[in-house]
Design an enzyme around this catalytic site. Structure first.
Site, short mmCIF file in Angstrom:
data_model
loop_
_atom_site.label_atom_id
_atom_site.label_comp_id
_atom_site.label_asym_id
_atom_site.label_seq_id
_atom_site.Cartn_x
_atom_site.Cartn_y
_atom_site.Cartn_z
N ILE A 193 4.05 -0.44 8.01
CA ILE A 193 5.25 -1.54 7.64
C ILE A 193 6.45 -0.98 7.37
CG2 ILE A 193 5.78 -3.18 5.95
CD1 ILE A 193 2.52 -3.76 5.75
N ASN A 248 1.42 -5.57 11.38
CA ASN A 248 0.10 -5.06 10.50
C ASN A 248 -0.53 -3.91 11.45
OD1 ASN A 248 -1.23 -6.15 8.18
ND2 ASN A 248 -3.13 -5.97 9.58
N ARG A 277 -8.97 -5.16 1.84
CA ARG A 277 -9.85 -4.95 2.90
C ARG A 277 -9.66 -3.62 3.62
NH1 ARG A 277 -8.52 -10.21 2.30
NH2 ARG A 277 -10.33 -11.57 2.30
N GLN A 288 1.49 -13.38 -1.11
CA GLN A 288 0.30 -13.47 -1.59
C GLN A 288 -0.03 -12.47 -2.67
OE1 GLN A 288 -3.29 -14.06 1.56
NE2 GLN A 288 -1.49 -12.93 2.36
N THR A 290 0.67 -1.38 0.15
CA THR A 290 0.11 -0.12 -0.02
C THR A 290 0.72 1.34 0.07
OG1 THR A 290 -0.22 0.01 2.32
CG2 THR A 290 -1.96 -0.96 1.34
N HIS A 347 -0.09 -16.78 -5.07
CA HIS A 347 -1.27 -16.37 -5.89
C HIS A 347 -1.12 -15.87 -7.28
CE1 HIS A 347 -3.66 -15.90 -1.69
NE2 HIS A 347 -3.73 -16.94 -2.14
P1 NAD Z 1 -5.90 -7.83 2.99
O1 NAD Z 1 -6.27 -6.76 2.37
O2 NAD Z 1 -6.85 -8.80 3.58
O3 NAD Z 1 -4.95 -7.39 4.16
C1 NAD Z 1 -4.05 -6.30 4.12
C2 NAD Z 1 -3.75 -6.11 5.71
O4 NAD Z 1 -2.63 -4.93 5.66
C3 NAD Z 1 -4.84 -5.33 6.42
O5 NAD Z 1 -4.91 -5.92 7.64
C4 NAD Z 1 -4.38 -3.81 6.31
O6 NAD Z 1 -4.69 -3.38 7.84
C5 NAD Z 1 -2.78 -3.86 6.62
N1 NAD Z 1 -2.14 -2.84 6.21
C6 NAD Z 1 -2.34 -2.19 4.84
N2 NAD Z 1 -1.61 -1.18 4.57
C7 NAD Z 1 -0.37 -1.24 5.73
C8 NAD Z 1 0.60 -0.55 6.12
N3 NAD Z 1 1.26 0.51 5.29
N4 NAD Z 1 1.06 -0.88 7.37
C9 NAD Z 1 0.62 -1.87 8.09
N5 NAD Z 1 -0.63 -2.70 7.81
C10 NAD Z 1 -1.07 -2.06 6.66
O7 NAD Z 1 -4.66 -8.49 2.11
P2 NAD Z 1 -4.34 -9.86 1.99
O8 NAD Z 1 -4.18 -10.72 3.47
O9 NAD Z 1 -2.93 -9.85 1.39
O10 NAD Z 1 -5.29 -10.92 1.36
C11 NAD Z 1 -5.95 -10.20 0.25
C12 NAD Z 1 -5.74 -11.08 -1.17
O11 NAD Z 1 -5.59 -9.97 -2.24
C13 NAD Z 1 -4.31 -11.89 -1.43
O12 NAD Z 1 -4.80 -13.07 -1.73
C14 NAD Z 1 -3.61 -10.97 -2.59
O13 NAD Z 1 -3.34 -11.85 -3.65
C15 NAD Z 1 -4.57 -10.10 -3.24
N6 NAD Z 1 -4.11 -8.66 -3.47
C16 NAD Z 1 -2.82 -8.57 -3.93
C17 NAD Z 1 -2.25 -7.01 -3.81
C18 NAD Z 1 -1.06 -6.92 -4.41
O14 NAD Z 1 -0.46 -7.69 -5.19
N7 NAD Z 1 -0.35 -5.85 -4.17
C19 NAD Z 1 -3.20 -5.94 -3.84
C20 NAD Z 1 -4.55 -6.30 -3.44
C21 NAD Z 1 -5.01 -7.72 -3.13
#
Ligand code: NAD
Ligand code: ZN
Length: 251
Positions: A240, A222, A37, A102, A29, A122
């Protein structure tokens, strides 16, 4: 005097020799790629397309390419951030054996983690594949044709219309080789650090649990609580990039 969480994380890293890093969308992010989420995340805008729907409906397949055009606007310009760099530093110091991710954005490789040490559970969204014969296809020509008049891709080898980005959709079976590699890495680690994952998506979230079962320490970084906090030796609720950067002593 009680230690700050970031100092506790630094101490756990200092005691470890075979770290495995497990990452989710949260590590990216800070590179401008929304997670699923969080508020403003992908799920506040789109409902995921299940694998069965992709297979059953041409309109669903069309919708995946519409979304791909949207998500590529951020994904293709994103650069690794301090979190990715901190992970790469651990790998390059020989302290981290594997990065199980992931994510589908390729940013661990872009930050300098050798491709053979990244395990993409993934898949990867930077290329496409024919689901019938496995032929690899590049994304830019597919999107160029689709952007013109929503022309759908066809496999150049077998003519199949089941062409999909090389990612694993909800309901699609997991890649066997990657699952096996992730299991071996986890079985041999002495510390797993789960970073930026809500730890709700299985089977991926099974790896932190497996790490605990085989006697490794588990740290979770997290910004908000996760589903697996109760199993962790250390939970750090913070951002992070700054936290991990400080814990591994990045300049
Ligand atoms: P998720 O969205 O469920 O969880 C992300 C977590 O990271 C959240 O709990 C959030 O609070 C935390 N978070 C976000 N930014 C943060 C930061 N800067 N510092 C600390 N915490 C932070 O994502 P997930 O668990 O990876 O599962 C979702 C699925 O989405 C995965 O299977 C993945 O394949 C896919 N996905 C991938 C991408 C990517 O490749 N960048 C982006 C979106 C979704
Ligand atoms: Zn084919």
């Amino acid at each position: 005097m009680s230690q700050l969480p970031v100092d506790q994380l630094r101490a756990l890293i200092g005691d470890a020799q075979r770290i495995v890093i497990f990452t989710g969308a949260g590590i990216s992010t800070e590179s401008g790629i929304p997670d699923f989420r969080s508020p403003g995340g992908i799920w506040t805008r789109y409902k995921p397309i299940m694998f069965n729907d992709f297979m059953a409906s041409r309109e669903s397949r069309r919708e995946t390419w519409r979304r791909k055009i949207e998500t590529d606007k951020t994904m293709t310009v994103a650069k690794p951030n301090r979190g990715h760099q901190a992970v790469a530093a651990l790998v390059n110091r020989g302290l981290c054996t594997a990065v199980i991710t992931q994510n589908i954005d390729g940013l661990h490789q872009a930050s300098g983690v050798p491709a053979e040490q990244v395990i993409e559970l993934h898949g990867n969204s930077t290329y496409a594949k024919c689901l019938d014969c496995g032929t690899r296809m590049e994304i830019p020509p597919i999107l160029a044709a689709f952007a013109r008049d929503e022309t759908m891709p066809e496999c150049p080898s077998c003519g199949s219309e089941y062409v999909k980005t090389a990612t694993i959709s909800f309901g699609q079976s997991m890649p066997e080789a990657e699952m096996r590699r992730a299991e071996i890495a986890t079985n041999n680690c002495d510390l797993m650090i789960a970073i930026g994952s809500s730890l709700q998506v299985y089977p991926a979230a099974g790896f932190p649990i497996l790490a605990k079962r085989v006697g490794a320490k588990l740290a979770i970084l997290n910004r908000e609580p996760t589903e697996l906090d109760q199993y962790a030796d250390l939970v750090v609720n913070d951002e992070i990039g700054p936290t991990l950067g400080a814990a591994v002593g990045l300049n």
